[in-house]
Write a protein that holds these residues in place. Structure first.
Motif, PDB file in Angstrom:
ATOM      1  N   LEU A  68      44.633 -24.524   0.546  1.00  0.00           N
ATOM      2  CA  LEU A  68      43.214 -24.882   0.496  1.00  0.00           C
ATOM      3  C   LEU A  68      42.344 -23.737   1.008  1.00  0.00           C
ATOM      4  N   VAL A  69      42.686 -23.240   2.234  1.00  0.00           N
ATOM      5  CA  VAL A  69      41.900 -22.160   2.838  1.00  0.00           C
ATOM      6  C   VAL A  69      41.936 -20.925   1.941  1.00  0.00           C
ATOM      7  N   ALA A  70      43.127 -20.652   1.369  1.00  0.00           N
ATOM      8  CA  ALA A  70      43.277 -19.472   0.528  1.00  0.00           C
ATOM      9  C   ALA A  70      42.370 -19.559  -0.694  1.00  0.00           C
ATOM     10  N   VAL A  71      42.342 -20.714  -1.329  1.00  0.00           N
ATOM     11  CA  VAL A  71      41.518 -20.860  -2.541  1.00  0.00           C
ATOM     12  C   VAL A  71      40.043 -20.652  -2.207  1.00  0.00           C
ATOM     13  N   VAL A  72      39.596 -21.276  -1.105  1.00  0.00           N
ATOM     14  CA  VAL A  72      38.190 -21.125  -0.712  1.00  0.00           C
ATOM     15  C   VAL A  72      37.892 -19.661  -0.396  1.00  0.00           C
ATOM     16  N   HIS A  73      38.768 -19.044   0.396  1.00  0.00           N
ATOM     17  CA  HIS A  73      38.562 -17.659   0.820  1.00  0.00           C
ATOM     18  C   HIS A  73      38.503 -16.730  -0.377  1.00  0.00           C
ATOM     19  N   VAL A  74      39.481 -16.880  -1.274  1.00  0.00           N
ATOM     20  CA  VAL A  74      39.574 -15.966  -2.412  1.00  0.00           C
ATOM     21  C   VAL A  74      38.385 -16.141  -3.355  1.00  0.00           C
ATOM     22  N   SER A  75      37.877 -17.375  -3.476  1.00  0.00           N
ATOM     23  CA  SER A  75      36.781 -17.560  -4.429  1.00  0.00           C
ATOM     24  C   SER A  75      35.426 -17.216  -3.813  1.00  0.00           C
ATOM     25  N   VAL A  76      35.296 -17.351  -2.498  1.00  0.00           N
ATOM     26  CA  VAL A  76      33.987 -17.128  -1.880  1.00  0.00           C
ATOM     27  C   VAL A  76      33.827 -15.702  -1.355  1.00  0.00           C
ATOM     28  N   MET A  77      34.862 -15.214  -0.644  1.00  0.00           N
ATOM     29  CA  MET A  77      34.720 -13.975   0.123  1.00  0.00           C
ATOM     30  C   MET A  77      34.303 -12.756  -0.705  1.00  0.00           C
ATOM     31  N   PRO A  78      34.971 -12.445  -1.856  1.00  0.00           N
ATOM     32  CA  PRO A  78      34.646 -11.177  -2.525  1.00  0.00           C
ATOM     33  C   PRO A  78      33.194 -11.083  -2.978  1.00  0.00           C
ATOM     34  N   ARG A  79      32.657 -12.164  -3.570  1.00  0.00           N
ATOM     35  CA  ARG A  79      31.278 -12.123  -4.051  1.00  0.00           C
ATOM     36  C   ARG A  79      30.297 -12.018  -2.883  1.00  0.00           C
ATOM     37  N   TRP A  80      30.594 -12.806  -1.830  1.00  0.00           N
ATOM     38  CA  TRP A  80      29.738 -12.789  -0.643  1.00  0.00           C
ATOM     39  C   TRP A  80      29.728 -11.372  -0.045  1.00  0.00           C
ATOM     40  N   ARG A  81      30.909 -10.808   0.088  1.00  0.00           N
ATOM     41  CA  ARG A  81      31.048  -9.459   0.624  1.00  0.00           C
ATOM     42  C   ARG A  81      30.246  -8.455  -0.209  1.00  0.00           C
ATOM     43  N   TYR A  82      30.336  -8.628  -1.531  1.00  0.00           N
ATOM     44  CA  TYR A  82      29.631  -7.682  -2.413  1.00  0.00           C
ATOM     45  C   TYR A  82      28.127  -7.772  -2.206  1.00  0.00           C
ATOM     46  N   ARG A  83      27.643  -9.000  -1.930  1.00  0.00           N
ATOM     47  CA  ARG A  83      26.204  -9.149  -1.686  1.00  0.00           C
ATOM     48  C   ARG A  83      25.792  -8.492  -0.374  1.00  0.00           C
ATOM     49  N   VAL A  84      26.692  -8.485   0.602  1.00  0.00           N
ATOM     50  CA  VAL A  84      26.347  -7.988   1.940  1.00  0.00           C
ATOM     51  C   VAL A  84      26.500  -6.463   2.038  1.00  0.00           C
ATOM     52  N   HIS A  85      27.619  -5.953   1.493  1.00  0.00           N
ATOM     53  CA  HIS A  85      27.946  -4.537   1.733  1.00  0.00           C
ATOM     54  C   HIS A  85      26.876  -3.583   1.182  1.00  0.00           C
ATOM     55  N   ARG A  86      26.431  -2.686   2.064  1.00  0.00           N
ATOM     56  CA  ARG A  86      25.420  -1.691   1.698  1.00  0.00           C
ATOM     57  C   ARG A  86      25.704  -0.423   2.485  1.00  0.00           C
ATOM     58  N   TRP A  87      25.279   0.714   1.943  1.00  0.00           N
ATOM     59  CA  TRP A  87      25.399   1.947   2.706  1.00  0.00           C
ATOM     60  C   TRP A  87      24.292   2.889   2.313  1.00  0.00           C
ATOM     61  N   GLU A  88      23.964   3.786   3.220  1.00  0.00           N
ATOM     62  CA  GLU A  88      22.961   4.794   2.898  1.00  0.00           C
ATOM     63  C   GLU A  88      23.150   5.994   3.820  1.00  0.00           C
ATOM     64  N   ILE A  89      23.030   7.177   3.226  1.00  0.00           N
ATOM     65  CA  ILE A  89      23.093   8.401   4.022  1.00  0.00           C
ATOM     66  C   ILE A  89      21.758   9.105   3.864  1.00  0.00           C
ATOM     67  N   THR A  90      20.998   9.129   4.955  1.00  0.00           N
ATOM     68  CA  THR A  90      19.722   9.839   4.898  1.00  0.00           C
ATOM     69  C   THR A  90      19.961  11.273   5.359  1.00  0.00           C
ATOM     70  N   ASP A  91      18.899  12.025   5.530  1.00  0.00           N
ATOM     71  CA  ASP A  91      19.054  13.423   5.932  1.00  0.00           C
ATOM     72  C   ASP A  91      19.721  13.549   7.287  1.00  0.00           C
ATOM     73  N   ASP A  92      19.515  12.568   8.159  1.00  0.00           N
ATOM     74  CA  ASP A  92      20.012  12.745   9.517  1.00  0.00           C
ATOM     75  C   ASP A  92      20.751  11.534  10.068  1.00  0.00           C
ATOM     76  N   ALA A  93      21.048  10.535   9.236  1.00  0.00           N
ATOM     77  CA  ALA A  93      21.758   9.374   9.760  1.00  0.00           C
ATOM     78  C   ALA A  93      22.626   8.732   8.688  1.00  0.00           C
ATOM     79  N   VAL A  94      23.642   8.019   9.152  1.00  0.00           N
ATOM     80  CA  VAL A  94      24.472   7.221   8.258  1.00  0.00           C
ATOM     81  C   VAL A  94      24.273   5.767   8.655  1.00  0.00           C
ATOM     82  N   CYS A  95      24.095   4.901   7.671  1.00  0.00           N
ATOM     83  CA  CYS A  95      23.878   3.493   7.959  1.00  0.00           C
ATOM     84  C   CYS A  95      24.751   2.660   7.029  1.00  0.00           C
TER      85      CYS A  95
END
Lengths: 172, 547
Positions: A68-95
């Motif tokens: 049960l937990v596996a099915v929920v995790h596998v179906s929810v986590m990747p899309r949710w993660r994709y919505r959250v994950h972000r990155w940016e490298i400016t001239d003087d910082a990494v975020c």
């Protein structure tokens, strides 16, 4: 070298980074999670085999719960993660922003970077992805940009390596 | 120091060992450690092999042939002696080098400007023969091989320490230590200049005035530091492990069996009371012993504006000398038990302290709070971050303290329910919740009262916790970056945990459940807005030696 580089000060703090991981990250995270759950389920089955408890209710219940937990995790986590994950490298910082249930945004001035590390596991290579990790003098201060497109990752590593070499002083 | 020039070896080391940059052509002779280590090594090895040897003697008395044990112990002694023979070191103008190893020779070479602290550790065995171990903390000693000089005569130590720390004055590479603005040229001329300053430093070392105020009577706070409880828990864990993994070894021991029999005849209420009293007494005695052994004669003094010395210990004495420009803050520790008796302890948060201290240096052991505050502000050079009013985190953070306490109680109740279903728990045990629930509420309220932060010019202050409350003052110049972490529930409450990462101390210092906008404001202030000039003025008033 500018003053901001040697002191670790930055010009602008980015709260919402703009870069996203590769779209192939979603199937990659999905398969990553599936592999993990299959290993876990196999361990449970091995336990049942050793204890010879094929029909014991606690063991079967445990297996059902895992499924049960596996099915929920596998179906929810990747899309949710994709919505959250972000990155940016400016001239003087990494975020970098990462996570899903618990989300983290990490900021480090480029002047504080010590090493730049790119990692490609077996599953990464199948999907043509790379995870870039930059470390600082603090063991708690490493930033990982997950699941980047290989070509993008190469540019990121080249850019970061170039600036990391220019700037002495790592706050030790 | 007994120095034996070994001219030929210098070249072989370059060939077999790692390259030692900048010191290849140096003619500085290699020195050996004190020959009295030839006494210490065998005794230490024998102590290490003592349990095995005792077993061998017992086995021998019943007709066994334990010759291999004697061979093994003898081999240990020989290895110990070889360690002395094969270790040599030298301090050149630019590097400190240690050469060790018999078959695998390796040379460890550390630039002198990387030296941050010198830690003199004298075990009882070393003290009996008038020696001590000199441990050198470098800017990269986390997880790395430290520079240890095992066995230096006590009379040589002030000179050696001054010689090692001389490099600090010439450190001009680190951008975050603004005071080292005038790096001296590292040539032959600086050696003579350093030579005079080395002896001057050795003289000045004794000159400083102790400001710790430590007294023997402070040992009364020892039981409240909970180190005794920690020791008991470790012992209990060990005992349980014996019980479970060695087939009930513990219950087969006659003394344990007798104890259990006696306990079985006592009514349960008296048994619990007596057990609690015995445990508290044991924990107190252990804590007292540990406190007296490690912190007796605690002294802290400054020999000049940037050099701090800390010395303590009864049988095993330690003295740390460190470059105060590596100070990144202090932490005032007031766990609930210490607060109850008006006491506190103080740690300095530093970089380059060496592995075994994990970046934290005790600058005041458990003692009266007023003394702790005095020492903390003296080390910091400023009392305001320790006394200033802290900003609270608002009603949502307040509520979260209670929901978290409730979650803990609920988990405990679930565990009790499961235990009861399996028949391990007497129903009467539920009465314990009559005490647990109010205790959890009080804890939540106390955690709320402890929660707060402040951003002063050049300093970030955070306080949190109840059972282990800490007030941490961090130099913003030492902050490398920030992490804003938000769990699912924190996002719903508009809160975040702000984690400042640093190369000093525990490497991460957090402000829990801070309103998210305030978290970003702090990150912005520290990383973006703080002008360098303000920092210099505030952070390094006394430490700035630049012209």
């Amino acid at each position: 070298m500018t003053a901001s580089e040697s002191t670790g000060r930055i010009a602008l703090l980015v709260r919402e980074p703009s870069g996203r991981p590769s779209p192939r990250a979603v199937p990659f995270w999905t398969w990553n999670a599936i592999v993990g759950w299959v290993v876990f389920a196999c361990l449970q089955l091995a336990w049942m085999l050793i204890a010879n408890a094929w029909s014991s209710p606690p063991h079967l219940g445990g297996l059902a719960l895992t499924a049960l937990v596996a099915v929920v995790h596998v179906s929810v986590m990747p899309r949710w993660r994709y919505r959250v994950h972000r990155w940016e490298i400016t001239d003087d910082a990494v975020c970098v922003r990462s996570g899903w249930l618990t989300q983290e945004t990490r900021v480090a001035p480029i002047a504080r970077l010590q090493t730049v590390d790119s990692r490609r596991g077996f599953l990464h290579r199948i999907y043509g992805l790379t995870t870039v990790t930059v470390t600082t003098a603090s063991s708690a201060g490493a930033l990982s940009i997950h699941a980047l497109d290989d070509a993008v990752a190469r540019d990121v590593v080249a850019a970061l390596t170039a600036v990391a070499q220019q700037t002495p002083g790592d706050a030790t | 120091m007994t120095s034996h020039p070994v001219p030929d070896d210098a070249e072989s080391a370059e060939r077999s060992g790692m390259p030692s940059p900048g010191a290849d052509a140096d003619a500085t002779p290699w020195r050996r450690l004190d020959p009295r280590m030839l006494l210490v090594h065998p005794v230490r090895e024998l102590i290490r092999y003592l349990p095995v040897l005792l077993l061998a003697v017992v086995a021998g008395s019943v007709g066994g042939e334990p010759w291999w044990t004697y061979v093994l112990s003898g081999l240990g002694v020989v290895v110990g002696l070889l360690r002395w023979v094969t270790t040599s070191y030298r301090i050149t103008d630019t590097h400190v080098q240690v050469r060790r190893g018999f078959l695998n020779r390796r040379t460890l070479s550390v630039p002198r400007e990387r030296i941050r602290s010198v830690d003199v550790d004298a075990s009882l065995l070393h003290r009996l023969v008038g020696l001590a171990v000199v441990k050198v903390g470098t800017s990269a000693s986390h997880g790395q091989d430290g520079l240890d000089f095992d066995g230096v005569a006590v009379s040589e130590i002030p000179g050696l320490r001054a010689e090692l720390l001389r490099g600090i004055e010439q450190d001009g590479t680190d951008a975050t230590a603004p005071s080292d603005a005038a790096p001296a040229p590292l040539d032959g001329g600086s050696a003579t200049r350093g030579g005079t300053s080395a002896s001057a430093m050795a003289d000045a070392e004794a000159a400083g005035r102790d400001f710790s105020g430590w007294r023997w009577s402070w040992a009364r706070f020892a039981p409240f530091t909970l180190t005794g409880v920690g020791s008991l828990l470790a012992a209990a864990f060990f005992a349980l492990q014996l019980q479970f993994f060695d087939g009930g070894l513990l219950v087969r021991l006659p003394i344990v069996r007798a104890g259990l029999d006696a306990a079985g005849r006592v009514p349960p209420v008296e048994l619990v009371l007596a057990g609690a009293i015995v445990l508290i007494a044991a924990a107190s005695v252990i804590a007292l012993a540990r406190y007296v052994l490690s912190y007796s004669g605690f002294t802290i003094w400054r020999s000049d504006a940037t050099t701090l010395h800390v010395r303590h210990g009864l049988l095993r004495t330690r003295q740390v000398t460190l470059d105060e420009r590596r100070l990144r803050g202090v932490s005032l520790n007031e766990p609930l038990s210490l607060r109850a008796v008006g006491a506190a302890s103080v740690h300095a948060i530093m970089t380059g302290l060496g592995r075994d201290r994990a970046g934290l240096l005790v600058v005041e052991p458990a003692g009266p709070r007023a003394d702790g505050m005095r020492v903390a502000s003296a080390v910091l050079g400023d009392a305001e971050p320790l006394t200033c009013e802290l900003q609270r985190h608002g009603p949502r953070a307040h509520r979260r303290r209670y929901t978290r306490a409730a979650t803990g109680v609920a988990l405990l109740a679930a565990a009790a329910l499961a235990a009861q279903a399996l028949g391990y728990l007497h129903p009467l045990a539920w009465t314990a919740f009559a005490a647990i629930v109010p205790a959890a509420c009080l804890l939540a309220e106390d955690r709320w009262r402890g929660l707060g932060h402040a951003l002063l010019p050049g300093r970030l202050v955070t306080r949190h916790g109840s059972l282990a409350r800490k007030r941490v003052v961090l130099d913003t110049a030492g902050i490398i970056g920030f992490t804003v972490r938000r769990s699912f529930f924190q996002r719903r409450a508009g809160l975040a945990t702000l984690i400042a990462t640093t190369a000093a101390g525990r490497h991460r210092y957090s402000i829990p459940d801070i309103p998210v906008d305030e978290a970003w404001r702090i990150a912005d202030e520290v990383l973006v807005r703080t002008p360098r000039a303000v920092e210099l003025a505030v952070v390094d008033p006394a430490r700035d030696s630049a012209p």
